[in-house]
Design an enzyme around this catalytic site. Structure first.
Site, PDB file in Angstrom:
ATOM      1  N   THR A 233      23.640  20.420  52.737  1.00  0.00           N
ATOM      2  CA  THR A 233      24.449  20.742  51.773  1.00  0.00           C
ATOM      3  C   THR A 233      26.194  20.860  51.986  1.00  0.00           C
ATOM      4  OG1 THR A 233      23.125  21.734  50.307  1.00  0.00           O
ATOM      5  CG2 THR A 233      24.724  22.284  49.771  1.00  0.00           C
TER       6      THR A 233
ATOM      7  N   GLY B 251      20.825  28.511  54.888  1.00  0.00           N
ATOM      8  CA  GLY B 251      20.523  29.987  55.511  1.00  0.00           C
ATOM      9  C   GLY B 251      20.681  30.351  56.712  1.00  0.00           C
TER      10      GLY B 251
ATOM     11  N   GLU C 142      16.886  23.673  46.557  1.00  0.00           N
ATOM     12  CA  GLU C 142      16.087  22.135  46.846  1.00  0.00           C
ATOM     13  C   GLU C 142      16.179  21.411  46.072  1.00  0.00           C
ATOM     14  OE1 GLU C 142      14.342  23.699  50.682  1.00  0.00           O
ATOM     15  OE2 GLU C 142      14.723  21.971  49.367  1.00  0.00           O
TER      16      GLU C 142
HETATM   17  C1  LIG Z   1      10.395  29.228  52.365  1.00  0.00           C
HETATM   18  C2  LIG Z   1      11.446  28.492  52.173  1.00  0.00           C
HETATM   19  C3  LIG Z   1      12.348  29.712  50.676  1.00  0.00           C
HETATM   20  C4  LIG Z   1      13.313  28.617  50.100  1.00  0.00           C
HETATM   21  C5  LIG Z   1      15.107  29.148  50.437  1.00  0.00           C
HETATM   22  C6  LIG Z   1      15.692  28.365  49.145  1.00  0.00           C
HETATM   23  C7  LIG Z   1      16.028  27.375  50.550  1.00  0.00           C
HETATM   24  C8  LIG Z   1      16.775  25.818  49.999  1.00  0.00           C
HETATM   25  C9  LIG Z   1      17.230  24.821  51.535  1.00  0.00           C
HETATM   26  C10 LIG Z   1      17.855  23.886  50.156  1.00  0.00           C
HETATM   27  O1  LIG Z   1      18.257  23.361  48.803  1.00  0.00           O
HETATM   28  S1  LIG Z   1      18.210  22.023  50.901  1.00  0.00           S
HETATM   29  C11 LIG Z   1      19.117  20.930  50.586  1.00  0.00           C
HETATM   30  C12 LIG Z   1      18.053  21.373  49.033  1.00  0.00           C
HETATM   31  N1  LIG Z   1      19.427  19.810  48.297  1.00  0.00           N
HETATM   32  C13 LIG Z   1      18.570  18.694  47.337  1.00  0.00           C
HETATM   33  O2  LIG Z   1      17.375  18.997  47.090  1.00  0.00           O
HETATM   34  C14 LIG Z   1      19.491  18.160  47.301  1.00  0.00           C
HETATM   35  C15 LIG Z   1      18.971  17.637  46.225  1.00  0.00           C
HETATM   36  N2  LIG Z   1      19.160  15.647  45.916  1.00  0.00           N
HETATM   37  C16 LIG Z   1      18.325  14.808  46.110  1.00  0.00           C
HETATM   38  O3  LIG Z   1      17.492  15.045  46.100  1.00  0.00           O
HETATM   39  C17 LIG Z   1      19.183  13.965  45.870  1.00  0.00           C
HETATM   40  O4  LIG Z   1      20.186  13.207  46.197  1.00  0.00           O
HETATM   41  C18 LIG Z   1      18.278  12.749  44.211  1.00  0.00           C
HETATM   42  C19 LIG Z   1      18.838  14.087  43.915  1.00  0.00           C
HETATM   43  C20 LIG Z   1      17.434  12.492  44.887  1.00  0.00           C
HETATM   44  C21 LIG Z   1      19.386  11.480  44.756  1.00  0.00           C
HETATM   45  O5  LIG Z   1      18.978  10.953  45.071  1.00  0.00           O
HETATM   46  P1  LIG Z   1      19.912   9.740  45.357  1.00  0.00           P
HETATM   47  O6  LIG Z   1      21.557  10.437  46.527  1.00  0.00           O
HETATM   48  O7  LIG Z   1      19.218   9.172  47.524  1.00  0.00           O
HETATM   49  O8  LIG Z   1      20.573   8.361  44.679  1.00  0.00           O
HETATM   50  P2  LIG Z   1      19.666   7.851  44.201  1.00  0.00           P
HETATM   51  O9  LIG Z   1      19.495   6.308  44.170  1.00  0.00           O
HETATM   52  O10 LIG Z   1      18.515   8.678  43.249  1.00  0.00           O
HETATM   53  O11 LIG Z   1      17.984   7.835  45.005  1.00  0.00           O
HETATM   54  C22 LIG Z   1      17.552   6.607  45.812  1.00  0.00           C
HETATM   55  C23 LIG Z   1      16.187   6.591  46.222  1.00  0.00           C
HETATM   56  O12 LIG Z   1      16.037   7.228  46.680  1.00  0.00           O
HETATM   57  C24 LIG Z   1      14.810   7.328  46.011  1.00  0.00           C
HETATM   58  N3  LIG Z   1      14.270   9.013  46.739  1.00  0.00           N
HETATM   59  C25 LIG Z   1      15.279  10.381  46.352  1.00  0.00           C
HETATM   60  N4  LIG Z   1      15.264  11.597  47.272  1.00  0.00           N
HETATM   61  C26 LIG Z   1      13.809  11.520  47.737  1.00  0.00           C
HETATM   62  C27 LIG Z   1      13.047  12.539  48.508  1.00  0.00           C
HETATM   63  N5  LIG Z   1      12.851  13.296  48.220  1.00  0.00           N
HETATM   64  N6  LIG Z   1      11.789  11.384  48.743  1.00  0.00           N
HETATM   65  C28 LIG Z   1      11.340  10.140  48.893  1.00  0.00           C
HETATM   66  N7  LIG Z   1      12.332   9.234  47.974  1.00  0.00           N
HETATM   67  C29 LIG Z   1      13.289   9.598  47.401  1.00  0.00           C
HETATM   68  C30 LIG Z   1      14.728   7.478  44.764  1.00  0.00           C
HETATM   69  O13 LIG Z   1      13.712   7.956  44.180  1.00  0.00           O
HETATM   70  C31 LIG Z   1      15.415   6.656  45.201  1.00  0.00           C
HETATM   71  O14 LIG Z   1      14.096   5.598  44.768  1.00  0.00           O
HETATM   72  P3  LIG Z   1      14.712   3.885  44.388  1.00  0.00           P
HETATM   73  O15 LIG Z   1      14.053   4.475  43.131  1.00  0.00           O
HETATM   74  O16 LIG Z   1      15.420   3.466  44.765  1.00  0.00           O
HETATM   75  O17 LIG Z   1      13.398   3.324  45.143  1.00  0.00           O
HETATM   76  C1  LIG Z   2      20.136  30.733  47.049  1.00  0.00           C
HETATM   77  C2  LIG Z   2      20.693  28.981  47.680  1.00  0.00           C
HETATM   78  C3  LIG Z   2      20.268  28.609  48.966  1.00  0.00           C
HETATM   79  C4  LIG Z   2      20.166  27.524  49.268  1.00  0.00           C
HETATM   80  N1  LIG Z   2      19.764  27.840  51.214  1.00  0.00           N
HETATM   81  C5  LIG Z   2      20.057  25.988  51.300  1.00  0.00           C
HETATM   82  C6  LIG Z   2      19.946  25.675  52.800  1.00  0.00           C
HETATM   83  O1  LIG Z   2      19.083  26.446  53.412  1.00  0.00           O
HETATM   84  N2  LIG Z   2      20.428  24.425  53.136  1.00  0.00           N
HETATM   85  C7  LIG Z   2      21.450  23.343  52.591  1.00  0.00           C
HETATM   86  O2  LIG Z   2      21.424  22.404  52.737  1.00  0.00           O
HETATM   87  N3  LIG Z   2      21.282  23.840  51.081  1.00  0.00           N
HETATM   88  C8  LIG Z   2      21.271  25.413  50.411  1.00  0.00           C
HETATM   89  N4  LIG Z   2      21.141  25.837  49.689  1.00  0.00           N
HETATM   90  C9  LIG Z   2      21.473  24.538  48.409  1.00  0.00           C
HETATM   91  C10 LIG Z   2      21.467  24.452  47.135  1.00  0.00           C
HETATM   92  O3  LIG Z   2      20.591  22.791  48.172  1.00  0.00           O
HETATM   93  C11 LIG Z   2      22.371  23.289  46.393  1.00  0.00           C
HETATM   94  O4  LIG Z   2      23.264  23.857  45.793  1.00  0.00           O
HETATM   95  C12 LIG Z   2      22.051  22.068  45.489  1.00  0.00           C
HETATM   96  O5  LIG Z   2      21.712  21.152  45.877  1.00  0.00           O
HETATM   97  C13 LIG Z   2      22.464  21.988  44.500  1.00  0.00           C
HETATM   98  O6  LIG Z   2      23.548  20.974  44.749  1.00  0.00           O
HETATM   99  P1  LIG Z   2      25.826  21.350  44.889  1.00  0.00           P
HETATM  100  O7  LIG Z   2      25.188  22.847  44.964  1.00  0.00           O
HETATM  101  O8  LIG Z   2      26.203  20.800  44.639  1.00  0.00           O
HETATM  102  O9  LIG Z   2      25.267  21.939  42.896  1.00  0.00           O
HETATM  103  P2  LIG Z   2      26.051  20.003  41.641  1.00  0.00           P
HETATM  104  O10 LIG Z   2      25.045  19.056  42.427  1.00  0.00           O
HETATM  105  O11 LIG Z   2      27.573  20.005  41.867  1.00  0.00           O
HETATM  106  O12 LIG Z   2      25.793  20.551  40.420  1.00  0.00           O
HETATM  107  C14 LIG Z   2      26.274  21.183  39.673  1.00  0.00           C
HETATM  108  C15 LIG Z   2      25.959  20.322  37.930  1.00  0.00           C
HETATM  109  O13 LIG Z   2      26.005  19.925  38.147  1.00  0.00           O
HETATM  110  C16 LIG Z   2      25.410  18.581  37.531  1.00  0.00           C
HETATM  111  N5  LIG Z   2      24.532  17.238  38.610  1.00  0.00           N
HETATM  112  C17 LIG Z   2      25.223  16.800  39.260  1.00  0.00           C
HETATM  113  N6  LIG Z   2      24.639  15.224  39.906  1.00  0.00           N
HETATM  114  C18 LIG Z   2      23.873  15.388  38.475  1.00  0.00           C
HETATM  115  C19 LIG Z   2      24.054  14.059  38.475  1.00  0.00           C
HETATM  116  N7  LIG Z   2      23.625  12.979  39.488  1.00  0.00           N
HETATM  117  N8  LIG Z   2      23.121  13.785  36.440  1.00  0.00           N
HETATM  118  C20 LIG Z   2      23.118  14.899  35.951  1.00  0.00           C
HETATM  119  N9  LIG Z   2      23.942  16.206  36.956  1.00  0.00           N
HETATM  120  C21 LIG Z   2      24.169  15.568  37.947  1.00  0.00           C
HETATM  121  C22 LIG Z   2      23.685  19.381  37.746  1.00  0.00           C
HETATM  122  O14 LIG Z   2      23.055  19.278  36.677  1.00  0.00           O
HETATM  123  C23 LIG Z   2      24.949  21.307  37.523  1.00  0.00           C
HETATM  124  O15 LIG Z   2      24.235  20.989  36.504  1.00  0.00           O
HETATM  125  C24 LIG Z   2      21.117  26.443  48.942  1.00  0.00           C
HETATM  126  C25 LIG Z   2      21.769  27.284  47.675  1.00  0.00           C
HETATM  127  C26 LIG Z   2      21.446  28.224  47.181  1.00  0.00           C
HETATM  128  C27 LIG Z   2      21.934  28.328  45.808  1.00  0.00           C
END
Ligand SMILES: CCCCCCC/C=C/C(=O)SCCNC(=O)CCNC(=O)[C@H](O)C(C)(C)COP(=O)(O)OP(=O)(O)OC[C@H]1O[C@@H](n2cnc3c(N)ncnc32)[C@H](O)[C@@H]1OP(=O)(O)O
Ligand SMILES: Cc1cc2nc3c(=O)[nH]c(=O)nc-3n(C[C@H](O)[C@H](O)[C@H](O)COP(=O)(O)OP(=O)(O)OC[C@H]3O[C@@H](n4cnc5c(N)ncnc54)[C@H](O)[C@@H]3O)c2cc1C
Length: 651
Positions: free
Chosen positions: A153, A192, A436
């Site tokens: 992120t 994190g 996530e």
């Molecule tokens: C012990 C642990 C404690 C937990 C503590 C907290 C830890 C937190 C860590 C984090 O938060 S890490 C960061 C997490 N971030 C995210 O999850 C990001 C969310 N966004 C996405 O996953 C993607 O941007 C999206 C929303 C899925 C959109 O994908 P994209 O930008 O690529 O565009 P699309 O056109 O929608 O997708 C293209 C294509 O790719 C396929 N796809 C997307 N994601 C995946 C995946 N994960 N695996 C497999 N395939 C994926 C999607 O279905 C599309 O496929 P087609 O339809 O084109 O075939």
């Molecule tokens: C406690 C915590 C721990 C985290 N740890 C990690 C970590 O270890 N590593 C890491 O990489 N990240 C980490 N993150 C970040 C986290 O993965 C992101 O905050 C999360 O993926 C959401 O992205 P964003 O914050 O940019 O929100 P945004 O994507 O900006 O979302 C804001 C709003 O926009 C809307 N939106 C965005 N895109 C669309 C769309 N295509 N269609 C409709 N609505 C949409 C969402 O639904 C939401 O309401 C952490 C976050 C938290 C809160």
């Protein structure tokens, strides 16, 4: 009440248990111990879990006693201290990272130990790294010779991964990648364990070779010195500041300016850059997103379902000892658990906690099957793994967050006290709706998958594990999905551009995805209950909870079920009557059902939820520990005393 029951009650009260809670344990319709064993997967697992909990709780280094009075820095330091002490404890006890004990250790410590993202760092390498990279980095990380983080992120992008701005440019002359965060919006923000702990991280960056962009790829980058922990050249790193919770994790920021890493540092199980700059990939480019898919499933148990189980335990035990207002004139004040409205708040959350416990097992079985295929470079199941992990992560986190909040509010003012344990559970589980993958966009991934199948009528999906085989049967989902698909096609045929047509259907599509995941949960819960044996009364009480979970879904979405006559008004009356009758039945087992979760008082860390139900004594005792009660407030000498004396002089 028979003599044995009376003696049991007397013994409980003599042992200090609040009689209002002791009496709730006399009438269980099932064996609590046997249900605990069922939840653990067998009596031997229960024995092991209890032994590990005992070993942890008897060690003062893991005490949470003053946790609610600690600052962000104190919480972080305590979490690091526990994480470091745990390594020593594991060596002493012969516990290992891959041993059977580890899940019980992190179940108890979750929410209070640092280096959770170090585990995600290791998972990324295990999943996306070549055998050679795994052999090099995993031992270092396992022995904590390095501490990892997961940097995906950015300040400007969290959801839209294709928009990430960090770059990794291959330098063929030096066989290195040059990493940059070219502008402020490209700064990594949130990872994190990065703010103060990590020495290394997996950075997700847009890969460029010979000027061509190949999309987001993962790179191992050292960010701090192993000698003095100072930032490496070109690295700017720090903590992002106070948050709603997660004080045990130092979420950080990272800027990179011309940081060089060897070619071998791009995780290359599924794709690599060869020395001559040739880019090779096996399978979908989205495989680089696979760590998220694995974490979306793995967090559910300890980070999401466990907080709901704990909140139900606290709120239901409290509701059995809290007496408030007169239910029957002339009698003593009633237990708030006897009010139908209190039952309707809490018991569906209890049913959900059990439902999600069983769906979690099902999801892991599905995931493990798909992961094995992917490890063999068969990527066929990747879209389905992504679709169901996205939908269930979104549904379970959303439901559990809502459920913990309902439990908090159902405890009145004492629920709002940090000493209840409920605010910490709520602010922690709330984060899971965001990290996530923010829930809305994940529901849309599930819906997108379903729409694609509906439009292409892929028959093989009809039979898949998480597929749409019930589409013709399951009303709510099929109606929402079909109407969305029809609207989508109508808009496009009327000339709307695809992206605009999609956007105009997304509210309904999110509802459809939610209905889909809810239905699968009910289906799995029903199938699980059918397989239970009714020795010790467990199948009967689980059937009650399963029926309540299903009826709650209909009762709470009556409009969808009344829509186009799927249920008549008279049938909805029957649903409501059955639903309310079940509340009264389950109420009699409510305390034994939360006792079966088998949380110790120390693991609950709640003045309202302890096993003995001595709430008022504990609230007062814990409040005395507050530092604010240990000293005369500085505000008195500086402000109150002059104010009061000024007023006094005028009297
Ligand atoms: C012990 C642990 C404690 C937990 C503590 C907290 C830890 C937190 C860590 C984090 O938060 S890490 C960061 C997490 N971030 C995210 O999850 C990001 C969310 N966004 C996405 O996953 C993607 O941007 C999206 C929303 C899925 C959109 O994908 P994209 O930008 O690529 O565009 P699309 O056109 O929608 O997708 C293209 C294509 O790719 C396929 N796809 C997307 N994601 C995946 C995946 N994960 N695996 C497999 N395939 C994926 C999607 O279905 C599309 O496929 P087609 O339809 O084109 O075939
Ligand atoms: C406690 C915590 C721990 C985290 N740890 C990690 C970590 O270890 N590593 C890491 O990489 N990240 C980490 N993150 C970040 C986290 O993965 C992101 O905050 C999360 O993926 C959401 O992205 P964003 O914050 O940019 O929100 P945004 O994507 O900006 O979302 C804001 C709003 O926009 C809307 N939106 C965005 N895109 C669309 C769309 N295509 N269609 C409709 N609505 C949409 C969402 O639904 C939401 O309401 C952490 C976050 C938290 C809160």
């Amino acid at each position: 009440m028979g003599v044995p029951l009376l003696k049991h009650l007397q013994d409980s009260v003599l042992s200090g248990v609040n009689p209002d809670l002791a009496s709730e344990r006399l009438t269980a319709s099932f064996s609590v111990e046997k249900l605990t064993a069922r939840l653990d997967g067998g009596a031997e697992h229960t024995r092991m879990r209890r032994a590990i909990v005992e070993a942890i709780e008897s060690d003062p280094a893991f005490s949470r006693e003053n946790q609610y009075f600690q600052s962000q820095n104190e919480r972080y330091e305590a979490a690091v201290r526990r994480a470091v002490h745990l390594q020593k404890k594991m060596r002493e006890m012969g516990w290992t990272e891959n041993g059977p004990e580890i899940k019980y250790i992190y179940r108890w410590l979750s929410g209070d130990i640092a280096f959770l993202l170090h585990r995600v760092f290791m998972r990324s390498i295990s999943v996306l790294g070549s055998d050679k990279q795994v052999a090099k980095w995993i031992p270092l990380a396992t022995e904590h010779q390095i501490i990892g983080s997961y940097a995906q992120t950015e300040l400007g992008h969290g959801t839209y991964l294709q928009g990430l701005e960090t770059t990794a440019v291959f330098d063929i002359a030096t066989q290195e990648f040059l990493l940059n965060t070219p502008k402020i919006s490209a700064m990594k923000w949130w990872p994190g364990d990065m703010g103060r702990s990590a020495t290394h991280t997996v950075v997700f960056a847009q890969l460029y070779v010979h000027g061509k962009c190949y999309g987001v790829h993962p790179f191992i980058v050292q960010i701090r010195s192993l000698q003095d922990h100072s930032p490496r050249p070109g690295v700017t790193v720090g903590d992002i500041g106070p948050k709603m919770n997660f004080e045990h994790t130092d979420n950080g920021y990272l800027m990179l300016q011309n940081v060089r890493v060897p070619r071998e540092n791009m995780l290359s199980r599924f794709c690599e850059v060869q020395p001559d700059g040739t880019y090779v990939r096996w399978g979908s480019q989205k495989i680089n997103y696979f760590t998220m898919t694995t974490v979306r499933i793995s967090i559910l148990s300890d980070e999401v379902i466990l907080p709901l189980m704990k909140a139900c335990t606290i709120a239901i035990r409290y509701s059995a000892v809290r007496r408030q207002s007169k239910l029957k004139p002339g009698e003593q004040e009633a237990k708030i658990l006897d009010y139908q409205t209190q039952q309707q708040k809490l018991l569906p959350q209890l049913a959900a906690a059990y439902a999600f416990h069983f769906i979690n097992i099902y999801l892991h079985e599905l995931f493990d099957r798909g992961y094995q295929e992917i490890q063999g470079r068969n990527f066929d199941s990747l879209p389905e793994l992504h679709a169901f992990s996205s939908g269930f992560k979104a549904m379970v986190t959303q439901y559990c967050t809502s459920g913990v909040e309902i439990c908090l509010r159902a405890c009145g003012g004492h629920g709002y006290s940090l000493l209840s344990g409920l605010p910490s559970l709520y602010t922690r589980v709330l984060a899971s709706c965001i990290y996530e993958g923010e829930n809305t966009v994940l529901f849309l991934q599930t819906a997108r998958n379903a729409i694609l199948l509906l439009i292409t009528h892929k028959s093989e999906y009809e039979t898949s594990a998480c597929g749409l085989e019930y589409l013709s049967k399951f009303f709510q989902f099929s109606r929402l999905l079909s109407s969305s698909a029809a609207k989508l096609q109508h808009l496009i045929q009327s000339g709307a551009e695809k992206h605009e047509a999609w956007n105009q259907c997304t509210v309904q599509l999110v509802k459809a995805a939610q209905a889909h995941c809810h239905y699968i949960t009910v289906k799995i819960f029903v199938e699980t209950v059918e397989k239970l044996d009714n020795k010790a009364g467990i199948q009967k009480v689980m059937k009650h909870l399963c029926d309540l979970f299903a009826l709650h879904g209909i009762f709470s979405n009556a409009g969808d079920f009344l829509y186009d006559g799927y249920l008549s008004g008279a049938q909805m009356d029957l649903v409501t009557a059955s639903y309310l009758d079940l509340l009264a039945v389950i109420r009699m087992d409510a305390v034994p059902l939360v006792d079966a979760f088998d949380f110790t008082d120390k693991s609950l860390n709640s003045a309202l939820g302890s096993y003995d139900g001595q709430v008022y004594q504990r609230l007062y005792e814990w409040a005395q520990k507050s530092p604010t009660n240990q000293q005369v407030s500085p505000a008195y000498g500086k402000y109150l005393k002059p104010l009061l004396q000024n007023r006094l002089s005028k009297l």
